[in-house]
Design an enzyme around this catalytic site. Structure first.
Site, mmCIF file in Angstrom:
data_model
loop_
_atom_site.group_PDB
_atom_site.id
_atom_site.type_symbol
_atom_site.label_atom_id
_atom_site.label_comp_id
_atom_site.label_asym_id
_atom_site.label_seq_id
_atom_site.Cartn_x
_atom_site.Cartn_y
_atom_site.Cartn_z
ATOM 1 N N LYS A 191 0.832 -1.163 0.011
ATOM 2 C CA LYS A 191 -0.107 -0.127 -0.044
ATOM 3 C C LYS A 191 0.858 1.248 -0.028
ATOM 4 O O LYS A 191 2.113 1.329 0.614
ATOM 5 C CB LYS A 191 -0.924 -0.024 1.267
ATOM 6 C CG LYS A 191 -1.724 1.026 1.372
ATOM 7 C CD LYS A 191 -2.600 0.809 2.484
ATOM 8 C CE LYS A 191 -3.922 1.886 2.723
ATOM 9 N NZ LYS A 191 -4.700 1.484 3.832
ATOM 10 N N SER A 216 -9.449 1.510 3.536
ATOM 11 C CA SER A 216 -8.867 2.471 2.668
ATOM 12 C C SER A 216 -7.673 1.582 1.899
ATOM 13 O O SER A 216 -7.023 2.148 0.674
ATOM 14 C CB SER A 216 -7.990 3.592 3.376
ATOM 15 O OG SER A 216 -7.103 2.847 4.228
ATOM 16 N N SER A 254 -10.056 -1.090 7.379
ATOM 17 C CA SER A 254 -9.466 -0.825 6.051
ATOM 18 C C SER A 254 -8.391 -2.084 5.382
ATOM 19 O O SER A 254 -8.144 -1.843 4.351
ATOM 20 C CB SER A 254 -8.401 0.358 6.135
ATOM 21 O OG SER A 254 -9.087 1.658 6.170
#
Length: 554
Positions: A130, A210, A234
């Protein structure tokens, strides 16, 4: 990191390019990237000469070991697939940046393999991480244009651990900007730097956030496995909505150093994969990361399993006492409830005793949690910006940057969370200390701990969340509830595994337990997975087909 209720190009060129593919680079404004028209093509056929689609780590490792595939070939195959599906075709926009050294890393690992110097099961396996995790030589931006030139000088400890284990860092994945802690009306999966990540199951649906980019990319087989981060949902939400296994470990089990933070109390990285076995294998590498001064990791060494794959047995549920949170906070949805009924029946058929239970404190920690996140975000972000030598050093500077670049940064939604956090004082304030104690007590001691003890339970299960909702850049996310909130706030582990689908949209079953119970949760999820085999591969549909009413004869 948090997903909170609203309370609050030729292949070779792509392979060698380290630049982010921002909306503006595609001739779009930030607003347009969040509201593209539906794609006309329903099928995106991509050649798969090396059989990487849906391949698990064991299959890839065997081909590498037998010499049927090299790491360089495997890496190039994933780069080709990114070019075909992420940059072209359905344009998933899940990968925000490619590692320009990926092919060179693969060649070095091939040479080591040829010399007999194997590092372990991840040797030569491409991994996506990420874009809030430091990984040289790439940018770490949290999706913000304010950090679009921020190149940390060193890898985060977890990235160093992955490389030591032989993994190839293929690139960085898109995310909800600032890990979804920016606006009360956000569009999950959108960042000004990366555009809007699409759900590979239905392109007009949310990939959730996210860790949207990691979720969509691994679901679409753009890498073998990926790393997400979570504060509250997330990892679990994008994993569930993208048909993946996602594990949020106990806070402190994996190093958080070198990660752009929200909350010291709740943040953690974790694995996202297409199977429980792959998630466990990736966790083995991640837990080897140096703590790097992380205070929450102090107690973790005594609780880490030596091998999280060792307990993955088909009969692991036999004799387990599982509490089913039937009032989980996820709204009613017909296919979801039908999948839950089948999941509970599967658990019982596997030998588990399933008891319907209620969390007495459900929903009571939300206000305190939000207060904690506001305080900890300001403190943690400013520490990261200063320690990493970022171009901005304070939250006020970030807010000012967004205001000065409102045409790109604020075109889709605002920055209310940032503005509220900026008004908070130091962590020594009574308001913070009281909120932190309240949130942990309600979610942990009086929440999960109490219900486990009262009913002598080994774990809890609940629907992770509902099926993926349609994207809405005007009204923001239509979030339909979650079953994992208590574990997130308490800092305890939670895991989602596919349990079915709603007309092709994946549904996940969440397992939760006390702190440091990752090995047990993985074992339970593996036994469930082996009986259900519920994961379905994405089809990149532009939208779900509408069921028309039958014609009525006159």
């Amino acid at each position: 990191m948090p997903f909170l209720p609203r309370f609050a190009a030729p292949t070779l060129t792509l392979a060698l390019c380290a630049c982010a593919i921002a909306p503006q680079a595609r001739g779009q404004t930030a607003a347009e990237s969040a509201s593209e028209p539906a794609i006309a093509a329903a099928a995106f056929a991509v050649a798969d000469p090396h059989g990487i689609v849906e391949a698990d780590l064991a299959q890839l490792e065997r081909r590498l070991r037998e010499g049927k595939l090299s790491s360089a070939q495997l890496t190039q195959a994933y780069l080709d697939r990114i070019a075909a599906l992420d940059r072209s075709g359905p344009q998933l926009r899940s990968v925000i940046e490619l590692n320009p050294e990926a092919l060179a890393e693969a060649a070095r690992l091939d040479a080591e393999r040829k010399a007999g110097a194997l590092r372990g099961p991840l040797h030569g396996i491409p991994v996506l991480i990420k874009d809030n995790i430091d990984a040289t030589p790439m940018v770490n931006s949290a999706g913000s244009l304010a950090l679009a030139e921020h190149r940390p000088k060193a890898d985060a400890p977890l990235v160093a651990a992955l490389r030591k284990a032989g993994a190839i860092i293929l690139g960085k994945t898109n995310l909800s900007e600032w890990a979804n802690f920016r606006s009360i009306q956000s569009t999950s999966g959108w960042s000004a730097r990366g555009g809007l990540t699409r759900n590979p199951y239905a392109l007009d649906r949310s990939a959730c956030g996210s860790s949207s980019g990691t979720g969509a990319a691994i679901a679409a087989s753009l890498a073998a496995v990926g790393v997400g981060t979570e504060t509250d949902g997330s990892i679990l939400c994008p994993a569930a909505m993208n048909g993946l296994v996602g594990l949020k470990p106990s806070v402190g089990l994996i190093s958080r150093s070198g990660i752009i933070p929200i909350s010291a109390s709740q943040d953690t990285p974790g694995p996202m994969a297409r199977s429980v076995a792959d998630a466990a294998a990736l966790l083995n590498a991640l837990v080897a990361a140096e703590a790097g001064g992380d205070a929450a990791a102090g107690d973790a060494a005594r609780h880490r399993a030596s091998d999280y794959t060792a307990g993955l047995k088909p009969d692991a549920l036999k004799g387990a006492r599982i509490g089913f949170l039937h009032e989980s906070g996820v709204g009613y949805q017909r296919e979801l409830n039908a999948s839950l009924d089948r999941a509970i029946a599967t658990l019982r058929a596997a030998g588990a005793e399933v008891i319907e239970v209620e969390l007495a404190t459900a929903g009571q920690w939300g206000e305190a949690e939000y207060e904690v996140l506001l305080y900890e975000f300001k403190d943690g972000l400013e520490r990261y910006l200063n320690d990493s030598g970022a171009p901005l050093r304070t939250l006020d500077q970030l807010i000012a940057y967004n205001q000065a670049h409102a045409d790109t940064e604020l075109a889709v939604f605002g920055q209310e969370h940032l503005e509220r956090a900026a008004r908070k004082g130091p962590l020594s304030e009574p308001g913070y200390r009281d909120a932190a104690a309240k949130a942990r007590r309600l979610a942990g001691a009086e929440g999960i701990d109490a219900i486990l003890a009262k009913h002598r339970l080994d774990a809890l299960v609940a629907p992770a969340t509902g099926p993926a909702f349609t994207r809405d850049p005007v009204n923001g996310d239509h979030f339909n509830g979650a079953g994992y909130g208590a574990a997130a706030v308490a800092g305890y582990p939670s895991l989602t595994v596919p349990m079915g689908d709603a007309r092709g949209l994946p549904l996940g079953l969440a397992f939760m337990g006390p702190k440091w119970s990752e090995a047990k949760l993985l074992a339970y999820a593996y036994a469930f997975e082996q009986r259900t085999q519920a994961r379905i591969a994405p089809r990149f549909l532009p939208t779900l087909p509408v069921v028309e009413a039958a014609a009525v004869a006159p």
